[in-house]
Design a protein around this motif. Sequence first.
Motif, PDB file in Angstrom:
ATOM      1  N   TYR A 278       0.838  -1.208   0.000  1.00  0.00           N
ATOM      2  CA  TYR A 278       0.000   0.000   0.000  1.00  0.00           C
ATOM      3  C   TYR A 278       0.869   1.252   0.000  1.00  0.00           C
ATOM      4  CZ  TYR A 278      -3.235   3.470   1.960  1.00  0.00           C
ATOM      5  OH  TYR A 278      -3.983   4.594   2.200  1.00  0.00           O
ATOM      6  N   GLU A 279       1.870   1.278   0.876  1.00  0.00           N
ATOM      7  CA  GLU A 279       2.759   2.442   0.967  1.00  0.00           C
ATOM      8  C   GLU A 279       3.565   2.627  -0.320  1.00  0.00           C
ATOM      9  OE1 GLU A 279       3.187   4.842   3.267  1.00  0.00           O
ATOM     10  OE2 GLU A 279       1.571   4.028   4.500  1.00  0.00           O
ATOM     11  N   VAL A 280       4.139   1.554  -0.833  1.00  0.00           N
ATOM     12  CA  VAL A 280       4.963   1.634  -2.041  1.00  0.00           C
ATOM     13  C   VAL A 280       4.122   2.099  -3.231  1.00  0.00           C
ATOM     14  CG1 VAL A 280       6.271   0.263  -3.732  1.00  0.00           C
ATOM     15  CG2 VAL A 280       6.717   0.000  -1.280  1.00  0.00           C
ATOM     16  N   LEU A 281       2.961   1.476  -3.425  1.00  0.00           N
ATOM     17  CA  LEU A 281       2.104   1.877  -4.551  1.00  0.00           C
ATOM     18  C   LEU A 281       1.607   3.312  -4.389  1.00  0.00           C
ATOM     19  CD1 LEU A 281       0.033  -1.392  -5.170  1.00  0.00           C
ATOM     20  CD2 LEU A 281       1.942  -0.478  -6.517  1.00  0.00           C
ATOM     21  N   GLY A 282       1.329   3.719  -3.156  1.00  0.00           N
ATOM     22  CA  GLY A 282       0.891   5.095  -2.916  1.00  0.00           C
ATOM     23  C   GLY A 282       1.949   6.109  -3.305  1.00  0.00           C
ATOM     24  N   TRP A 283       3.199   5.834  -2.936  1.00  0.00           N
ATOM     25  CA  TRP A 283       4.274   6.774  -3.285  1.00  0.00           C
ATOM     26  C   TRP A 283       4.631   6.709  -4.765  1.00  0.00           C
ATOM     27  CZ3 TRP A 283       5.080  10.884  -0.676  1.00  0.00           C
ATOM     28  CH2 TRP A 283       4.770  10.921   0.678  1.00  0.00           C
ATOM     29  N   ILE A 284       4.495   5.552  -5.376  1.00  0.00           N
ATOM     30  CA  ILE A 284       4.699   5.460  -6.831  1.00  0.00           C
ATOM     31  C   ILE A 284       3.647   6.325  -7.533  1.00  0.00           C
ATOM     32  CG2 ILE A 284       4.480   3.931  -8.846  1.00  0.00           C
ATOM     33  CD1 ILE A 284       5.856   1.748  -7.148  1.00  0.00           C
TER      34      ILE A 284
ATOM     35  N   VAL B 208      -7.003   8.113   4.327  1.00  0.00           N
ATOM     36  CA  VAL B 208      -6.055   9.066   3.751  1.00  0.00           C
ATOM     37  C   VAL B 208      -4.667   8.724   4.276  1.00  0.00           C
ATOM     38  CG1 VAL B 208      -5.362  11.493   3.669  1.00  0.00           C
ATOM     39  CG2 VAL B 208      -7.777  10.901   3.576  1.00  0.00           C
ATOM     40  N   ALA B 209      -3.701   8.644   3.359  1.00  0.00           N
ATOM     41  CA  ALA B 209      -2.315   8.347   3.719  1.00  0.00           C
ATOM     42  C   ALA B 209      -1.458   9.592   3.482  1.00  0.00           C
ATOM     43  CB  ALA B 209      -1.805   7.177   2.883  1.00  0.00           C
ATOM     44  N   ALA B 210      -0.237   9.532   3.976  1.00  0.00           N
ATOM     45  CA  ALA B 210       0.694  10.659   3.824  1.00  0.00           C
ATOM     46  C   ALA B 210       0.896  11.019   2.356  1.00  0.00           C
ATOM     47  CB  ALA B 210       2.023  10.327   4.484  1.00  0.00           C
ATOM     48  N   ASN B 211       0.956  10.003   1.484  1.00  0.00           N
ATOM     49  CA  ASN B 211       1.170  10.293   0.057  1.00  0.00           C
ATOM     50  C   ASN B 211      -0.020  11.038  -0.551  1.00  0.00           C
ATOM     51  OD1 ASN B 211       0.206   7.319   0.336  1.00  0.00           O
ATOM     52  ND2 ASN B 211      -0.432   7.923  -1.717  1.00  0.00           N
ATOM     53  N   ASP B 212      -1.225  10.836  -0.022  1.00  0.00           N
ATOM     54  CA  ASP B 212      -2.402  11.575  -0.502  1.00  0.00           C
ATOM     55  C   ASP B 212      -2.266  13.066  -0.164  1.00  0.00           C
ATOM     56  OD1 ASP B 212      -3.792   9.256  -1.441  1.00  0.00           O
ATOM     57  OD2 ASP B 212      -4.382   8.820   0.629  1.00  0.00           O
ATOM     58  N   VAL B 213      -1.833  13.332   1.066  1.00  0.00           N
ATOM     59  CA  VAL B 213      -1.641  14.725   1.496  1.00  0.00           C
ATOM     60  C   VAL B 213      -0.504  15.359   0.688  1.00  0.00           C
ATOM     61  CG1 VAL B 213      -1.072  16.245   3.427  1.00  0.00           C
ATOM     62  CG2 VAL B 213      -2.496  14.223   3.815  1.00  0.00           C
ATOM     63  N   ALA B 214       0.578  14.610   0.508  1.00  0.00           N
ATOM     64  CA  ALA B 214       1.715  15.129  -0.261  1.00  0.00           C
ATOM     65  C   ALA B 214       1.305  15.442  -1.696  1.00  0.00           C
ATOM     66  CB  ALA B 214       2.864  14.121  -0.244  1.00  0.00           C
ATOM     67  N   PHE B 215       0.555  14.529  -2.327  1.00  0.00           N
ATOM     68  CA  PHE B 215       0.146  14.775  -3.710  1.00  0.00           C
ATOM     69  C   PHE B 215      -0.753  15.995  -3.815  1.00  0.00           C
ATOM     70  CE2 PHE B 215      -3.094  14.585  -6.970  1.00  0.00           C
ATOM     71  CZ  PHE B 215      -2.288  14.750  -8.078  1.00  0.00           C
ATOM     72  N   SER B 216      -1.778  16.066  -2.964  1.00  0.00           N
ATOM     73  CA  SER B 216      -2.715  17.178  -3.101  1.00  0.00           C
ATOM     74  C   SER B 216      -2.033  18.512  -2.789  1.00  0.00           C
ATOM     75  CB  SER B 216      -3.976  16.961  -2.251  1.00  0.00           C
ATOM     76  OG  SER B 216      -3.664  16.692  -0.916  1.00  0.00           O
TER      77      SER B 216
END
Length: 174
Positions: free
Chosen positions: A13-19, A88-96
Amino acid sequence: MATWNSIPLEITYEVLGWIAFFSWSFSFYPQVILNFRRKSVVGLNFDFVVLNLTKHSSYLIYNASLYFSPVVQRQYREKYGLAEMIPVAANDVAFSTHAVILTAFTLYQVYIYDRGTQKISRTCLAISSVVWVSAAVCVFMAWPSQSWLWLVTVFKLVFSCYKILFVKLSFEYC
């Protein structure tokens, strides 16, 4: 509080989120670089930039509120139960956050660079104005009852509606 039941699933989940974060974030740069190199935004659809800023701003409000606010997280757990994870994950906040910054920068480029006779349409300004005035009304509606989860859900709904609108417009212009 909900937790992952599987370490490999959590890592995936974390890896795919950051990808996804890096893939989608990369997509903002070619336009910004092209505008900078040409010192012109002629040919760029200004309505797209304004609507995109509204879309990503509403997504950022949703993501940041659910990720950082203990009050919104408590309301989420009260509504959906302690077994449900915050979606919501950290990568969601980072992307938005990244999307809002880059889209705002692109809008700034529209302001400072040669734009020929292009301008933002009245329809786009009307839609954006209605959305942000409606958002302000929703804030005033949520305030007395402290219904912050309801409010951020409204922002998520705005994001989803804009996303559908963008897909529809993309197919019409292809």
